[in-house]
Design a protein around this motif. Structure first.
Motif, PDB file in Angstrom:
ATOM      1  N   THR A 245      -2.159   2.932   3.985  1.00 52.70           N
ATOM      2  CA  THR A 245      -3.394   3.289   3.297  1.00 52.70           C
ATOM      3  C   THR A 245      -4.248   2.046   3.118  1.00 52.70           C
ATOM      4  O   THR A 245      -3.738   0.997   2.718  1.00 52.70           O
ATOM      5  CB  THR A 245      -3.095   3.902   1.912  1.00 52.70           C
ATOM      6  N   GLY A 246      -5.522   2.164   3.425  1.00 51.95           N
ATOM      7  CA  GLY A 246      -6.379   1.015   3.171  1.00 51.95           C
ATOM      8  C   GLY A 246      -7.714   1.093   3.864  1.00 51.95           C
ATOM      9  O   GLY A 246      -7.925   1.896   4.775  1.00 51.95           O
ATOM     10  N   ASP A 247      -8.634   0.248   3.399  1.00 50.88           N
ATOM     11  CA  ASP A 247      -9.942   0.115   4.022  1.00 50.88           C
ATOM     12  C   ASP A 247     -10.305  -1.362   4.182  1.00 50.88           C
ATOM     13  O   ASP A 247     -11.454  -1.695   4.449  1.00 50.88           O
ATOM     14  CB  ASP A 247     -11.010   0.852   3.218  1.00 50.88           C
ATOM     15  N   ASP A 248      -9.313  -2.227   4.043  1.00 51.59           N
ATOM     16  CA  ASP A 248      -9.549  -3.668   4.133  1.00 51.59           C
ATOM     17  C   ASP A 248      -8.951  -4.183   5.433  1.00 51.59           C
ATOM     18  O   ASP A 248      -7.729  -4.260   5.587  1.00 51.59           O
ATOM     19  CB  ASP A 248      -8.914  -4.381   2.940  1.00 51.59           C
ATOM     20  N   PRO A 249      -9.784  -4.538   6.409  1.00 49.65           N
ATOM     21  CA  PRO A 249      -9.248  -5.037   7.685  1.00 49.65           C
ATOM     22  C   PRO A 249      -8.395  -6.281   7.529  1.00 49.65           C
ATOM     23  O   PRO A 249      -7.609  -6.596   8.422  1.00 49.65           O
ATOM     24  CB  PRO A 249     -10.515  -5.322   8.503  1.00 49.65           C
ATOM     25  N   ARG A 250      -8.532  -7.021   6.423  1.00 49.01           N
ATOM     26  CA  ARG A 250      -7.720  -8.223   6.233  1.00 49.01           C
ATOM     27  C   ARG A 250      -6.267  -7.887   5.965  1.00 49.01           C
ATOM     28  O   ARG A 250      -5.385  -8.725   6.130  1.00 49.01           O
ATOM     29  CB  ARG A 250      -8.281  -9.047   5.075  1.00 49.01           C
ATOM     30  N   LYS A 251      -6.000  -6.655   5.528  1.00 55.59           N
ATOM     31  CA  LYS A 251      -4.645  -6.262   5.163  1.00 55.59           C
ATOM     32  C   LYS A 251      -4.070  -5.154   6.042  1.00 55.59           C
ATOM     33  O   LYS A 251      -2.848  -5.039   6.163  1.00 55.59           O
ATOM     34  CB  LYS A 251      -4.617  -5.799   3.698  1.00 55.59           C
ATOM     35  N   ILE A 252      -4.945  -4.346   6.624  1.00 48.96           N
ATOM     36  CA  ILE A 252      -4.482  -3.122   7.273  1.00 48.96           C
ATOM     37  C   ILE A 252      -3.546  -3.402   8.436  1.00 48.96           C
ATOM     38  O   ILE A 252      -2.607  -2.644   8.703  1.00 48.96           O
ATOM     39  CB  ILE A 252      -5.678  -2.254   7.726  1.00 48.96           C
ATOM     40  N   HIS A 253      -3.775  -4.485   9.166  1.00 50.60           N
ATOM     41  CA  HIS A 253      -2.940  -4.748  10.337  1.00 50.60           C
ATOM     42  C   HIS A 253      -1.496  -5.046   9.938  1.00 50.60           C
ATOM     43  O   HIS A 253      -0.560  -4.608  10.610  1.00 50.60           O
ATOM     44  CB  HIS A 253      -3.518  -5.897  11.159  1.00 50.60           C
ATOM     45  N   ILE A 288       4.299   8.690  10.323  1.00 53.93           N
ATOM     46  CA  ILE A 288       3.389   7.756   9.664  1.00 53.93           C
ATOM     47  C   ILE A 288       2.194   8.535   9.127  1.00 53.93           C
ATOM     48  O   ILE A 288       1.574   9.317   9.856  1.00 53.93           O
ATOM     49  CB  ILE A 288       2.918   6.663  10.643  1.00 53.93           C
ATOM     50  N   VAL A 289       1.902   8.340   7.858  1.00 54.60           N
ATOM     51  CA  VAL A 289       0.716   8.928   7.237  1.00 54.60           C
ATOM     52  C   VAL A 289      -0.318   7.818   7.111  1.00 54.60           C
ATOM     53  O   VAL A 289      -0.163   6.893   6.305  1.00 54.60           O
ATOM     54  CB  VAL A 289       1.038   9.546   5.863  1.00 54.60           C
ATOM     55  N   GLY A 295     -15.215   7.257   9.611  1.00 55.34           N
ATOM     56  CA  GLY A 295     -16.333   6.421  10.013  1.00 55.34           C
ATOM     57  C   GLY A 295     -16.203   4.979   9.551  1.00 55.34           C
ATOM     58  O   GLY A 295     -17.204   4.275   9.390  1.00 55.34           O
ATOM     59  N   TRP A 296     -14.995   4.526   9.399  1.00 54.56           N
ATOM     60  CA  TRP A 296     -14.674   3.191   8.889  1.00 54.56           C
ATOM     61  C   TRP A 296     -15.374   2.114   9.724  1.00 54.56           C
ATOM     62  O   TRP A 296     -15.419   2.180  10.939  1.00 54.56           O
ATOM     63  CB  TRP A 296     -13.165   3.037   8.962  1.00 54.56           C
TER      64      TRP A 296
END
Length: 796
Positions: A245-253, A288-289, A295-296
C-alpha cells in the motif's frame, strides 16, 4: 505538476532491488504510457509542446497504467534474480498503454515489429499507432507481444492464468486483477482454482489484486471494504494475502519488492515440499494486494477538480488539449515530471539504468514462448480409430451411445499423453453423465481439497477437470490451448450458453491472431455438446436450447466450425479431425443416448470428409433422373426421423423418387465465398436440386438453415423442421411430435409440397395424421412411446 521524487534507499529491505534502477524503469514506462495516449510527434519533448503534436482524438486509459507499470518493473527484477520462466496475464484490459510501453522498453516489441525501433523514431511510431486508424487497439490484444488475454471484457484473467499454469510445472503465471474485474462472477469463481492446481505437475499462479479504488465512474467494492474483511475473503478462498500500500515512490519499490520476494519464497517452498514427497495438504498460495492511487503520478487536479486518486483519471485526465492552452501546458508538465532526459539518450534509446532490471531473450515477459503457444505445441498422438469403431453390417439395426464410444477414444489419448501432460478434458460436473467415464480408467479428476471415503476418481494429478462453473471451464481451456496444449470442453447443450460472451472474445482473438504472421497456430478450442435438446427426458423445458450453434455461426467464418455427426462412427471421425486442428472453435453436437449406427468407419470417414452427402441406400432415387423430393437431415434425432420417414414413403408411395441427404458439417450449406467449407452453387444444386422440394429436418432452430442457404437457387423450395420452443418433460418421440419434426409430419410435408401429390396421396396424409393422434393418446395412457416407435429399426 508534481515532480516525481527521487527514490531513497530505505535501509536495503531487499538486497538486490536496486531502487534507483527500478524507479527509472517505472518512470520510463509511465512516460511512454502517457505519450501513447496523447502524442503523435515530438516524442522526446525536444521542443515545447504544441497543439499539432497532440492526437486529434484522445483515446486510451491512464488510470490503471501506473500500477501495471509498477508490477511489470518488479516482475522484471524477480525474473532476473531468480531465473524465472514467467508470463503475466494483464486483467485490466484498459492498461494497454502500460503493457505496450514495457514491451517496447524490453525490446520484444521491436523484435516483433522491426519498424518500431527502440529509439526516437520508433518511439514516435509507438505513440502515433496507439488507438489510431491503422494502428493498434487500446487494450492488451493479440497484437501485443507476450499476451494471451484480451482485456476488453472483464472477468476471465485469473481463469486464463490457471489454464496457462496447468501442466507447466516450471512456469510462473502472474495475474493482475483489477478491482473492477474482481466484481464479476467469473472472477469470483476463479479464486477457487487453487483447489485444482497440483503443485507437483502444474506451475504456480501469483494473483496480484490491484485496488486503485474506482471503475469508470464508481468506487469498487473490494477497495472500500475493511482490510480485515478483504483478508478474511481471500483467506476463505485459500490464499495468504500480502499487502502493498502506498503513494510514495520513495518507498513503494521496497515494499513491492519485499512482497514479491515473500510470495515467491512461499511458492518455491510449496512446490519443493510437494515435489520432494513432503507432507501434502492443500497449499495456501500467496496473493499480493496492491493498493495505489488511480491515475498515480498524473495530474492531481484539472480545472480545479481532483483527478489523481479518483474516477476522473480512468481514461484521459486532460481533455481538449489541442484547444485548451492550460491543458496543453499541464500535459507538458506532466510528461516532464518523469524527467525523460534521464531515461532516454539523445537518440531516444532507453538509458542503461532503465534497462538494468530488464531480462533478456525468452525471459522477457513480451517474448516468453508460452505466450505464443503454437511455438510449443506438439501434435497429439495418432490413435487408430479402428480400435474404437462400432461394427455396422446393416444400417439402422444396432444401437450405441455415441459419446460412450468417444469416451474410449479420449481415454486412449489421455493415456498416450500421460508422460507429456498436454491434453485435458473439462466440464461442469458432467463427465460421467455425458458417458465419458472411460477417462477415469486412465486419469482422475483434478482435486486439491478434502477427500472422503465415498468420493470417486478424485486425484491430485488428475487431468479431467470438473467444476460447476462453465466460466471456469472455458477460461481454463482457453488459457491451456493458447499456451500450446490440447483439450475438450464437454457440456450439456443448453447451458453452454453461459459462456456465449467468452467464446465471442476467443473467436475474435483467434481471428486476429491468424492475421499476425509471428503468432503460430494454436490447438483449437473444442466443444462437445451433448445431453441435447431432443433427449431431456428427466429435465424438460429448462434444459432444451440448441441455439449455441446459431450463436457461433454468426462469427468469423475463418475460425468457426460446427459438426452434427449422426452416429458413433461419424462422431469418432469428427473428433479425430477437430482434436488435431489448429486455430478453430469447433462445436460438435452429439447425443449420449442409444443411437442407431448408420455408417461403418470407412463410410463415416468419407462422409465426414464430404461434410454433406447422399445416402443412396436410404432413398429411392436411382440417380437416372431428378428426385421428386429431397429429405435432408442434420443431427442424430433428425436423421433417425428422416430415415423413418423415408421408410414410410417407400412403403406407402413406392413410385416416389426420394433422395436422402445427411449434413455433418453445417458450414457446407454456406456459399463458398462466405466460408472455406461452403459449397459452390453447382455443388449445392447437384446435392439438393435447384427446383425440387427439400424437407430439411434440423437439430436446432429452423431459421438457421434458412439463413445459411437463403442465397441458393432452390431456397424457395426449402422447408425446414426443427426445434421451435415446444418443450417439456415427456417421451423422446413426443418431443419431436411437439416440434413437428417427427416422421409422420415429415411424410405429410412431402405430400403437401410435391406437386400433384396432395390429391393423389390424400389417404397417406390422413394415415400419418392419425398416427400422430394415436401417439398422443398412447403416451397419456402408458407413459411410453408407441411400440411401432420404440421398436423401430431400418428395414429398407
Amino acid at each position: 505538476m508534481r515532480r516525481t521524487p527521487e527514490p531513497q534507499d530505505a535501509g536495503g529491505t531487499v538486497a538486490h532491488a536496486r531502487p534507483a534502477a527500478l524507479d527509472a524503469h517505472w518512470r520510463a514506462a509511465n512516460y511512454l504510457a502517457v505519450g501513447q495516449i496523447y502524442l503523435m510527434s515530438n516524442p522526446l519533448l525536444t521542443e515545447p509542446l504544441r497543439p499539432e503534436h497532440i492526437k486529434p482524438r484522445l483515446l486510451g486509459h491512464w488510470g490503471t497504467s501506473p500500477g501495471l507499470n509498477l508490477v511489470h518493473t518488479h516482475l522484471n527484477r524477480v525474473i532476473i534474480e531468480r531465473g524465472l520462466d514467467a508470463l503475466c496475464v494483464w486483467g485490466p484490459g484498459h492498461g494497454g498503454p502500460a503493457v505496450l510501453a514495457n514491451s517496447w522498453l524490453e525490446g520484444s516489441y521491436t523484435q516483433t515489429y522491426p519498424d518500431v525501433t527502440r529509439d526516437a523514431q520508433g518511439m514516435a511510431k509507438l505513440f502515433r499507432q496507439f488507438s489510431f486508424p491503422g494502428g493498434v487497439p487500446s487494450h492488451v490484444a493479440p497484437e501485443t507481444p507476450g499476451s494471451i488475454h484480451e482485456g476488453g471484457e472483464l472477468g476471465y484473467s485469473l481463469a486464463h492464468a490457471y489454464g496457462a499454469a496447468f501442466d507447466n510445472p516450471d512456469l510462473l503465471v502472474a495475474c493482475v486483477i483489477g478491482d473492477g474485474e474482481a466484481e464479476t462472477g467469473p472472477l469470483a469463481a476463479s479464486w477457487h482454482s487453487t483447489k485444482f492446481l497440483d503443485p507437483v505437475h502444474d506451475g504456480a499462479v501469483l494473483p496480484i489484486l490491484h485496488l486503485n479504488g474506482y471503475k469508470i465512474a464508481n468506487p469498487t467494492v473490494l477497495a472500500r471494504i475493511p482490510e480485515a474483511e478483504l483478508d478474511a475473503l481471500l483467506k476463505g478462498y485459500g490464499h495468504e494475502p500480502l499487502h502493498v500500500t502506498g503513494d510514495d515512490p520513495r518507498k513503494i519499490h521496497h515494499t513491492m519488492a519485499k512482497a514479491m520476494d515473500q510470495a515467491l519464497d512461499r511458492i518455491a517452498a510449496i512446490q519443493q515440499t510437494a515435489r520432494t514427497g513432503g507432507a501434502r495438504g492443500r497449499a495456501r498460495w500467496p496473493v499480493i494486494v496492491l493498493r495505489t492511487p488511480k491515475g498515480w503520478t498524473g495530474p492531481a487536479t484539472v480545472d480545479g477538480m481532483p483527478v489523481e486518486g479518483t474516477w476522473r483519471s480512468h481514461q484521459v485526465p486532460l481533455a481538449g488539449v489541442r484547444e485548451n492552452p492550460e491543458h496543453l501546458a499541464q500535459l507538458e508538465g506532466w510528461l516532464r515530471s518523469y524527467r525523460p532526459q534521464e531515461l532516454f539518450d539523445a537518440h531516444g534509446r532507453p538509458s542503461p539504468e532503465v534497462l538494468d532490471c530488464v531480462p533478456e531473450g525468452h525471459r522477457r515477459l513480451g517474448a516468453n514462448p508460452h505466450t505464443n503457444g503454437g511455438l510449443l505445441t506438439r501434435q497429439l498422438p495418432a490413435v487408430p480409430l479402428e480400435r474404437f469403431a462400432v461394427p455396422v453390417d446393416k444400417p439402422g439395426t444396432t444401437l450405441h451411445e455415441p459419446t460412450r464410444v468417444l469416451g474410449a477414444l479420449l481415454a486412449r489419448i489421455m493415456a498416450d499423453t500421460a508422460g507429456r501432460r498436454d491434453f485435458r478434458v473439462v466440464g461442469p460436473d458432467e463427465t460421467a453423465s455425458n458417458r465419458l467415464g472411460a477417462l477415469f480408467e486412465v486419469t482422475g479428476k483434478a482435486w486439491q481439497a478434502g477427500i472422503v471415503g465415498t468420493d470417486e476418481h478424485l486425484a491430485g494429478d488428475g487431468r479431467v477437470m470438473e467444476v460447476l462453473s462453465e466460466h471456469l471451464c472455458q477460461g481454463w481451456l482457453e488459457g491451456y490451448t493458447l499456451t500450446g496444449r490440447h483439450g475438450l470442453f464437454s457440456s450439456y447443450e443448453a447451458f453452454v450458453h453461459i459462456v456465449d460472451s467468452m467464446v465471442n472474445q476467443h473467436i475474435k482473438w483467434l481471428k486476429t491472431a491468424r492475421s499476425l504472421p509471428w503468432r503460430a497456430p494454436v490447438p483449437s478450442l473444442n466443444y462437445l455438446l451433448t445431453s441435447h435438446v431432443w433427449r431431456q427426458d428427466n429435465n424438460g423445458f429448462s434444459h432444451q436450447d440448441p441455439g449455441f450453434v446459431d450463436h457461433v455461426l454468426n462469427k468469423s467464418p475463418d475460425v468457426v466450425r460446427v459438426y452434427l455427426p449422426p452416429d458413433a462412427n461419424t462422431l469418432l471421425s469428427v473428433a479425430e479431425h477437430v482434436l488435431h486442428s489448429r486455430d478453430y472453435v469447433n462445436v460438435v453436437v452429439a447425443g449420449k443416448q442409444p443411437c442407431f449406427d448408420w455408417l461403418s468407419l470407412d463410410e463415416a470417414r468419407v462422409h465426414c470428409a464430404r461434410g454433406a452427402g447422399v445416402w443412396e441406400w436410404a432413398g429411392t432415387d436411382d440417380g437416372t433422373h431428378d428426385p421428386d423430393v429431397v429429405l435432408a437431415c442434420a443431427g442424430d434425432v433428425p436423421t433417425q426421423e428422416v430415415l423413418a420417414a423415408a421408410g414410410l414413403l417407400r412403403h406407402h408411395l413406392p413410385e416416389l423418387a426420394v433422395r436422402v441427404v445427411n449434413v455433418v458439417d453445417m458450414t457446407r450449406l454456406l456459399p463458398h465465398q462466405e466460408h472455406p467449407h461452403g459449397m459452390a452453387d453447382f455443388e449445392y444444386d447437384a446435392l439438393f436440386t435447384p427446383d425440387r422440394p427439400v424437407i430439411f429436418a434440423y437439430h436446432g432452430y429452423p431459421w438457421l438453415v434458412h439463413r445459411l442457404a437463403y442465397r441458393r437457387t432452390g431456397h424457395p423450395h426449402l422447408h425446414v423442421r426443427g426445434y421451435k420452443e415446444a418443450g417439456t418433460t415427456t417421451t423422446p418421440f413426443d418431443m419431436v411430435v411437439r416440434n413437428d419434426l417427427d416422421r409422420y409430419r415429415l411424410v405429410m410435408d412431402v405430400v403437401d409440397r410435391v406437386p400433384g401429390l396432395a390429391v393423389r396421396a390424400a389417404q397417406v396424409r390422413q394415415t400419418m395424421a392419425d398416427a400422430r393422434a394415436r401417439h398422443h393418446s398412447w403416451i397419456r395412457a402408458h407413459g411410453t412411446d408407441l411400440p411401432e416407435i420404440a421398436d423401430w429399426t431400418w428395414t429398407g
